[in-house]
Design an enzyme around this catalytic site. Structure first.
Site, PDB file in Angstrom:
ATOM      1  N   VAL A 145       1.175  -3.916   3.732  1.00  0.00           N
ATOM      2  CA  VAL A 145       1.112  -5.244   4.376  1.00  0.00           C
ATOM      3  C   VAL A 145       2.368  -6.084   4.134  1.00  0.00           C
ATOM      4  O   VAL A 145       2.501  -7.160   4.709  1.00  0.00           O
ATOM      5  CB  VAL A 145      -0.157  -6.049   3.989  1.00  0.00           C
ATOM      6  CG1 VAL A 145      -1.392  -5.450   4.624  1.00  0.00           C
ATOM      7  CG2 VAL A 145      -0.301  -6.183   2.489  1.00  0.00           C
ATOM      8  N   TYR A 189      -3.070  -2.217 -10.400  1.00  0.00           N
ATOM      9  CA  TYR A 189      -2.960  -1.974  -8.960  1.00  0.00           C
ATOM     10  C   TYR A 189      -2.196  -3.122  -8.272  1.00  0.00           C
ATOM     11  O   TYR A 189      -1.333  -2.887  -7.414  1.00  0.00           O
ATOM     12  CB  TYR A 189      -4.369  -1.818  -8.369  1.00  0.00           C
ATOM     13  CG  TYR A 189      -4.432  -1.981  -6.877  1.00  0.00           C
ATOM     14  CD1 TYR A 189      -4.130  -0.913  -6.024  1.00  0.00           C
ATOM     15  CD2 TYR A 189      -4.771  -3.210  -6.294  1.00  0.00           C
ATOM     16  CE1 TYR A 189      -4.167  -1.072  -4.645  1.00  0.00           C
ATOM     17  CE2 TYR A 189      -4.808  -3.377  -4.931  1.00  0.00           C
ATOM     18  CZ  TYR A 189      -4.503  -2.301  -4.104  1.00  0.00           C
ATOM     19  OH  TYR A 189      -4.532  -2.463  -2.740  1.00  0.00           O
ATOM     20  N   SER A 202       0.801  -1.237   0.000  1.00  0.00           N
ATOM     21  CA  SER A 202       0.000   0.000   0.000  1.00  0.00           C
ATOM     22  C   SER A 202       0.830   1.282   0.000  1.00  0.00           C
ATOM     23  O   SER A 202       0.272   2.358  -0.243  1.00  0.00           O
ATOM     24  CB  SER A 202      -0.919   0.022   1.213  1.00  0.00           C
ATOM     25  OG  SER A 202      -2.007  -0.820   0.991  1.00  0.00           O
ATOM     26  N   TYR A 256      -4.589   3.650   7.912  1.00  0.00           N
ATOM     27  CA  TYR A 256      -5.982   3.172   7.924  1.00  0.00           C
ATOM     28  C   TYR A 256      -6.681   3.530   9.228  1.00  0.00           C
ATOM     29  O   TYR A 256      -6.544   4.642   9.707  1.00  0.00           O
ATOM     30  CB  TYR A 256      -6.035   1.666   7.627  1.00  0.00           C
ATOM     31  CG  TYR A 256      -5.302   1.374   6.354  1.00  0.00           C
ATOM     32  CD1 TYR A 256      -5.829   1.818   5.139  1.00  0.00           C
ATOM     33  CD2 TYR A 256      -4.074   0.741   6.344  1.00  0.00           C
ATOM     34  CE1 TYR A 256      -5.155   1.605   3.954  1.00  0.00           C
ATOM     35  CE2 TYR A 256      -3.399   0.520   5.163  1.00  0.00           C
ATOM     36  CZ  TYR A 256      -3.946   0.957   3.976  1.00  0.00           C
ATOM     37  OH  TYR A 256      -3.282   0.764   2.820  1.00  0.00           O
ATOM     38  N   LYS A 296       0.579   3.390  -2.994  1.00  0.00           N
ATOM     39  CA  LYS A 296      -0.607   4.237  -3.221  1.00  0.00           C
ATOM     40  C   LYS A 296      -0.262   5.732  -3.121  1.00  0.00           C
ATOM     41  O   LYS A 296      -0.889   6.559  -3.758  1.00  0.00           O
ATOM     42  CB  LYS A 296      -1.703   3.867  -2.221  1.00  0.00           C
ATOM     43  CG  LYS A 296      -2.228   2.432  -2.404  1.00  0.00           C
ATOM     44  CD  LYS A 296      -3.072   1.985  -1.211  1.00  0.00           C
ATOM     45  CE  LYS A 296      -3.610   0.568  -1.399  1.00  0.00           C
ATOM     46  NZ  LYS A 296      -4.317   0.063  -0.198  1.00  0.00           N
TER      47      LYS A 296
HETATM   48  O1  DON Z   1      -4.701  -4.918  -1.999  1.00  0.00           O
HETATM   49  C1  DON Z   1      -4.179  -5.366  -0.991  1.00  0.00           C
HETATM   50  O2  DON Z   1      -4.828  -5.882  -0.088  1.00  0.00           O
HETATM   51  C2  DON Z   1      -2.683  -5.253  -0.856  1.00  0.00           C
HETATM   52  N1  DON Z   1      -2.049  -5.331  -2.140  1.00  0.00           N
HETATM   53  C3  DON Z   1      -2.270  -3.934  -0.239  1.00  0.00           C
HETATM   54  C4  DON Z   1      -2.905  -3.726   1.115  1.00  0.00           C
HETATM   55  C5  DON Z   1      -2.037  -3.001   2.055  1.00  0.00           C
HETATM   56  O3  DON Z   1      -0.842  -2.944   1.924  1.00  0.00           O
HETATM   57  C6  DON Z   1      -2.687  -2.443   3.267  1.00  0.00           C
HETATM   58  N2  DON Z   1      -1.672  -1.889   4.129  1.00  0.00           N
HETATM   59  N3  DON Z   1      -1.394  -1.814   5.209  1.00  0.00           N
END
Ligand code: DON
Length: 357
Positions: A303, A233, A107, A285, A110
């Site tokens: 993540v 994405y 993330s 978040y 982003k």
């Molecule tokens: O779309 C997803 O769930 C992951 N590629 C990215 C989510 C993420 O990194 C949330 N972060 N803390």
């Protein structure tokens, strides 16, 4: 005119001439120092290194949290990996631990996709189409898409991030991916690439993100093909970065869009404040409020175990440590950044951050 008067005049004009030569030689280097944009209240490299060493020693054996496993490849990463890097806006680095090990940016990407969308469409249009409100819900929440007036929420929850990718202009999905990777690489100051195992693993399991994109289509809040947008994405989340590269990406933001190492203005200077405000509102978040309260720095988590925190005008702190808390934020990264921020007095809302006691 007496001899002594002539001598005095001669001496004066020699002194003036020498002063002029000195100004010509030294002024450009003084100007160069000003252009390095070093904050007058920034700590020295040695002070930063000592604090990082302490943080590393203190949290190295911390076992709280658990690797993400909804993307199977992330569960395979060694949970003991731990690296801390600080890079200042005048390109000084201090570090400890596993700083050259590539992990998936997830993330944190982003932030840079938002920056690219803003380069292309301008901040007002991006704000109108995506929004920047905290959702108070997990990053992959379907309920947030239904309930939020914008449906996208902000550029950092998955729905808002997929919609942000859909805004980026390109003749094909491949061209869009190339453009994003090139932009991220400029922010890092070196060529980045995809981690194929992570991409394959997420592409095979991302049914939730595909559902979010379909829901955005129902609300007319996605601006390109939803299937292609989810795929680009997923690729952007699978980009490999080291803690060092991530810190440089952060330092580029801290330096108001100009990469401190390459000197390239990657992100428009005037867009950085809005990007940092979005990071403050939603970068961690539903953990963002607590983070702002305790640490007071715009930051973004992924993540994959990375977190980057920005200290505007001074530098960035990047930490990599895979085990996460319930909100999906690296536990050790949060602890290490909080420790460093406290010891260096860089909470943006504190008097210490502007050099007051
Ligand atoms: O779309 C997803 O769930 C992951 N590629 C990215 C989510 C993420 O990194 C949330 N972060 N803390």
């Amino acid at each position: 005119m007496t001899d002594s008067r002539v001598t005095t005049r001669f001496k004066l004009s020699t002194v003036l001439l020498l002063a002029l030569i000195a100004i010509c030689f030294y002024a450009p280097s003084a100007l160069g120092q000003a252009q390095a944009q070093r904050s007058p209240v920034a700590p020295t490299k040695e002070q930063v290194q000592a604090v990082i060493d302490d943080a590393y020693a203190q949290f190295k054996t911390d076992t709280e949290g658990k690797n993400a496993d909804y993307i199977p490849a992330l569960a395979q990463v060694d949970p003991k990996l731990f690296g801390i890097v600080v890079i200042s806006t005048d390109d000084q680095m201090a570090s400890a631990g596993d700083i050259d090990r590539a992990f998936s940016i997830q993330s944190i990407s982003k932030v840079f996709s938002l920056a690219l969308a803003m380069e292309e469409l301008g901040p007002d249009e991006v704000f109108a189409k995506i929004g920047s409100e905290p959702t108070g819900r997990p990053f992959n929440s379907v309920e947030a898409v239904v309930d939020m007036p914008t449906h996208t929420g902000n550029a950092f929850v998955n729905a808002g991030a997929i919609a942000t990718v859909s805004l980026i202009q390109a003749p094909s999905a491949d061209a869009k991916w190339d453009k994003l990777l090139d932009f991220y690489s400029k922010a890092a100051g070196e060529k980045l690439s995809l981690l194929p195992d992570v991409y394959k693993s997420e592409a095979a399991t991302n049914t939730g993100n595909r559902a979010l994109a379909a829901l955005l289509l129902k609300y007319e809040r996605i601006y390109a093909d939803p299937v292609e947008s989810v795929d680009v994405y997923t690729k952007q989340c699978s980009v490999g970065v080291t803690a060092k590269q991530l810190a440089m990406m952060g330092a580029t933001l801290a330096n108001f869009g100009k990469n401190p190492m390459t000197g390239e203005q990657v992100i428009k200077r005037e867009n950085v404040a809005e990007i940092l405000s979005a990071m403050t509102m939603a970068g961690l978040y539903d953990g963002s409020g607590g983070w702002a309260w305790h640490v007071g720095l715009p930051a973004k988590s992924g993540v994959g175990g990375g977190i980057v925190a920005i200290v505007p005008g001074k530098g960035a702190i990047a930490v990599f440590a895979p085990p996460l808390d319930e909100a999906g934020n690296s536990v050790k990264a949060q602890k290490a950044i909080a420790y460093v921020a406290d010891k260096l007095g860089i909470d943006l809302f504190s008097p210490q951050s502007v050099g007051l006691k």
